[in-house]
Design an enzyme around this catalytic site. Structure first.
Site, PDB file in Angstrom:
ATOM      1  N   GLY A   1      -7.907   9.359   8.859  1.00 41.37           N
ATOM      2  CA  GLY A   1      -8.626   9.639  10.857  1.00 41.37           C
ATOM      3  C   GLY A   1      -9.208  10.373  11.017  1.00 41.37           C
TER       4      GLY A   1
ATOM      5  N   LYS B   1       0.687  -1.048   0.096  1.00 41.44           N
ATOM      6  CA  LYS B   1       0.320  -0.071   0.128  1.00 41.44           C
ATOM      7  C   LYS B   1       1.009   1.437  -0.265  1.00 41.44           C
ATOM      8  CE  LYS B   1      -2.769   2.871   2.391  1.00 41.44           C
ATOM      9  NZ  LYS B   1      -3.657   3.568   3.866  1.00 41.44           N
TER      10      LYS B   1
END
Lengths: 260, 66
Positions: free
Chosen positions: A162, A101
């Site tokens: 987040g 990733k």
């Protein structure tokens, strides 16, 4: 419920029964993480690469192995293509996987991807034989460029990492989905189950989330919610939603009413 | 000679290898990778790769993240 094996997520020729990809960051303990991963039904989970800590007890790798989850290393915390490429190579050596990733962020306040460094790193890693899954902005043009340089998927953000702000630009996500020839994975910004369902309804092939589960008051319960949300959103996408109408359309017949 | 291992200066005898330096910070038999001056050194080459004064060695593993 559709059998997930009949509708697998396929990335670079590899099939996954679950369309929920999870991260491991933010979990208060490895035990909580283990319960959450199990409840999520995920088959692919990210880890970060960091300097070894001689005082660390237990390893996230043990948890993933016990849960039967495939590991997806990330390049979180890298600000340049050079840093990201080296981190990916270290991950390949340490974990025995050429999947990565790819994250190349621009600054610590927003954690938004740096598109110039991102494309540079993606090109280098693809040339080196990596299967590259880039975390990218919700920019259809950038997504197309990443696909053109050989990325195995594109992973646009819904909103900053987040933040739990959900999908701020659903229209752009739809544009990315329409044009993409590789899987589109909504990555970052998911706050709760409806955000994950929306991503799938918009046509994303999978959802990647961490904080929404690991920092929830009950991580395992939220993991279960996300599992169902992703599955429900996928089914709704396949089913084809009704068109939106400006006015009501009665669902009961008008004929035969009493008093007429 | 002085080697920088994960950002910390360490004193190692002349002739020390990557394997010696890695052993200072971890005994893990797998899941660890090392880069010497920003070049990955595969585990199979740790014992054969000699260090030089002022070398920088990074030793990484997987942690919770992402």
């Amino acid at each position: 419920m559709a059998n997930p094996r009949e509708d697998p997520l396929v990335i670079a020729g590899e099939a996954f029964g679950s369309r929920l990809i999870t991260g491991t960051g933010g979990a208060p303990s490895l035990a909580v993480l283990r319960d959450a991963l199990t409840a999520s039904g995920t088959e692919l989970t990210t880890v970060a690469m960091r300097r070894v800590d001689p005082s660390a007890h237990g390893s996230v790798l043990d948890v993933l192995r016990d849960c039967g989850v495939r590991v997806l290393p990330n390049t979180a915390g890298c600000f340049t293509a050079g840093e990201a490429v080296l981190t990916a190579k270290l991950a390949r050596e340490a974990l025995g996987t050429s999947w990565v990733k790819l994250e190349v962020i621009a600054d610590e306040r927003t954690l938004l991807p740096d598109p110039i460094e991102l494309v540079d790193a993606a090109e280098q890693l693809v040339a080196d034989g990596f299967t590259v899954l880039p975390y990218t902005n919700d920019d259809p043009v950038l997504a197309r460029r990443l696909e053109q340089v050989g990325c195995a998927a594109v992973m646009p953000l819904g909103s900053p990492i987040g933040s739990g702000l959900g999908i701020r630009n659903p229209h752009n996500i739809e544009l990315i989905v329409e044009a993409a020839g590789v899987p589109v994975i909504l990555d970052a910004g998911i706050g709760t189950a409806s955000d994950a369902a929306l991503a799938m309804e918009l046509g994303c092939d999978a959802v990647l989330l961490a904080t929404a589960v690991t920092r929830a008051q009950e991580p395992a319960l939220m993991a279960r919610a996300m599992r169902h949300a992703v599955a429900a959103g996928r089914l709704a996408r396949l089913a084809g939603r009704i068109p939106r109408r400006r006015y009501a359309q009665a669902s009961s017949p008008f004929e035969g009413r009493t008093g007429t | 000679m002085k080697i920088i291992v994960n950002g910390e200066p360490r004193e190692l005898p002349t002739g020390a290898t990557v394997a010696d330096a890695v052993a200072l910070v971890t005994a893990a038999p797998s899941g660890v990778a090392a880069a010497l001056n920003d070049e990955v050194v595969g585990r199979s080459r740790w014992t054969a790769t000699a260090l030089a004064d002022a070398d920088r060695l990074e030793v990484l593993t997987a942690v919770q993240g992402g």
